[in-house]
Design an enzyme around this catalytic site. Structure first.
Site, PDB file in Angstrom:
ATOM      1  N   SER A   1      37.219  38.701  32.499  1.00 57.40           N
ATOM      2  CA  SER A   1      38.625  38.402  32.282  1.00 57.40           C
ATOM      3  C   SER A   1      39.051  38.856  30.883  1.00 57.40           C
ATOM      4  CB  SER A   1      38.872  36.908  32.521  1.00 57.40           C
ATOM      5  OG  SER A   1      40.233  36.591  32.535  1.00 57.40           O
TER       6      SER A   1
ATOM      7  N   ASP B   1      40.775  38.793  44.119  1.00 57.23           N
ATOM      8  CA  ASP B   1      41.224  38.372  42.787  1.00 57.23           C
ATOM      9  C   ASP B   1      42.710  38.666  42.645  1.00 57.23           C
ATOM     10  OD1 ASP B   1      41.700  37.956  40.058  1.00 57.23           O
ATOM     11  OD2 ASP B   1      39.810  38.866  39.435  1.00 57.23           O
TER      12      ASP B   1
ATOM     13  N   HIS C   1      38.894  35.437  41.139  1.00 59.92           N
ATOM     14  CA  HIS C   1      38.756  35.637  39.696  1.00 59.92           C
ATOM     15  C   HIS C   1      37.684  34.690  39.175  1.00 59.92           C
ATOM     16  CE1 HIS C   1      40.153  37.347  35.941  1.00 59.92           C
ATOM     17  NE2 HIS C   1      40.221  36.145  35.399  1.00 59.92           N
TER      18      HIS C   1
END
Length: 339
Positions: free
Chosen positions: A39, A121, A155
């Protein structure tokens, strides 16, 4: 040298934190350094891999991140969700900055690059990662690139074991670590370094060290304490070791989820059997509103790494304060090299 420094060892990081000590030097080959992250940590890993490709000279890995310099010339949300952020200006910047604001982009042709995305995601989705792949394709050697998509993954950081408090692969919530039947840490490390010994799936030989992220080892938006996993084989200094930097994502710092990113991602299992130290720098939530790139203003309450210009217009260039702090940590660790 490492064994002459008094340090506080943590067999496991619990609720009570041992006071951080000075960051030691280790017998680490400076030509064996790599980085990966998830991320915002994925964005930071790409920034370090590009801007400091001379330091991260083996390669880098990006889990659910996006293009280098993505948020400078478009609002940061264009670089999230599952859109198609423009890479035209960011790629042109890489070319024009090469050898000055960033290390030579020619280095990227020699680096091993690993990329991972989850097909489900919606926070930093496959389309964003595809743009990173396309951008790096202007500079890398395709034979050195691995791009992996895990079907159904959201995610999260993917693993193949059930860590305490972790999630299923379809759940994107704290601690953002999930059993996806895919060993993300192992896949990244094996791609970057090549053949490795099998990981340790039992009790690890090494320990976790806390160190002070202060002075040249700290910066705005970073916590006062960082962590290292040091295998027993690297502790005495008798064995030459390698170094991998593992960067947590937003809402994954020690201040948010304790030791879970350090313990549950699987990096330490591979480090333990491969003479590898894992460095875990730590960001921290920042509730101050800052000017960011592209004329916006934004606070950083989730403790993300700086990929939007919170802490300076040069955040993704040589001298950007968070990158400089991480590089300072790396240089201190490898300063004990005995080769």
């Amino acid at each position: 040298m490492f064994d002459s420094v008094k340090i506080a060892w943590l067999v496991a990081l619990g609720a009570a934190q041992v006071a951080a000590t000075a960051l030691p030097a280790f017998n680490v080959n400076p030509n064996s350094v790599s980085v990966s992250g998830l991320s915002s940590g994925g964005y930071m890993a790409a920034q370090l891999g590009v801007a400091y490709s001379d330091v991260f000279n083996v390669g880098f890995g990006v889990f659910a991140g996006g293009p280098y310099d993505c948020a400078r010339n478009q609002y940061y949300t264009s670089c999230m969700y599952n859109g198609y952020p423009s890479i035209t200006t960011p790629t042109a910047n890489m070319k024009s900055w090469s050898g000055n604001q960033i290390a030579s982009v020619a280095n990227l042709g020699q680096r091993k690059i690993y990329m991972w995305t989850g097909s489900s995601d919606t926070t930093v989705g496959p389309n964003v990662m595809n743009q990173l792949k396309a951008q790096l394709g202007n500079f890398d050697n395709s034979a050195n690139v691995s791009y992996v998509t895990t079907t159904g993954a959201v995610h999260t950081f993917p693993t193949d074991f059930n860590g305490a408090g972790d999630n299923s692969c379809s759940l994107s919530t704290s601690p953002y670590i999930s059993n996806c039947n895919y060993d993300g840490a192992g896949a990244a490390l094996k791609w970057i370094y090549g053949s490795l010994n099998a990981r340790n799936t039992g009790t690890l030989s090494g320990s976790v060290l806390s160190f002070a992220q202060s002075g040249s080892y700290g910066a705005n938006g970073m916590d006062t304490t960082g962590y290292l996993y040091v295998p027993q084989s690297c502790a005495s200094g008798a064995t030459v070791c390698s170094l991998h930097v593992a960067l947590h994502g937003c809402l994954q710092s020690y201040s948010s989820i304790g030791s879970r990113f350090i313990q549950n991602t699987g990096y330490n299992k591979w480090a333990d059997t491969n003479n590898m130290i894992i460095l875990y720098p730590q960001a921290i939530p920042d509730y101050t509103i800052h000017a960011i790139w592209n004329g916006g203003v934004l606070s950083n309450p989730n403790g993300c790494w700086d990929w939007v210009g919170w802490y300076g217009s040069n955040a993704d260039q040589i001298g950007g304060v968070q990158m400089a702090a991480i590089v300072g940590q790396v240089k201190q660790i490898v300063s004990g090299f005995q080769g």
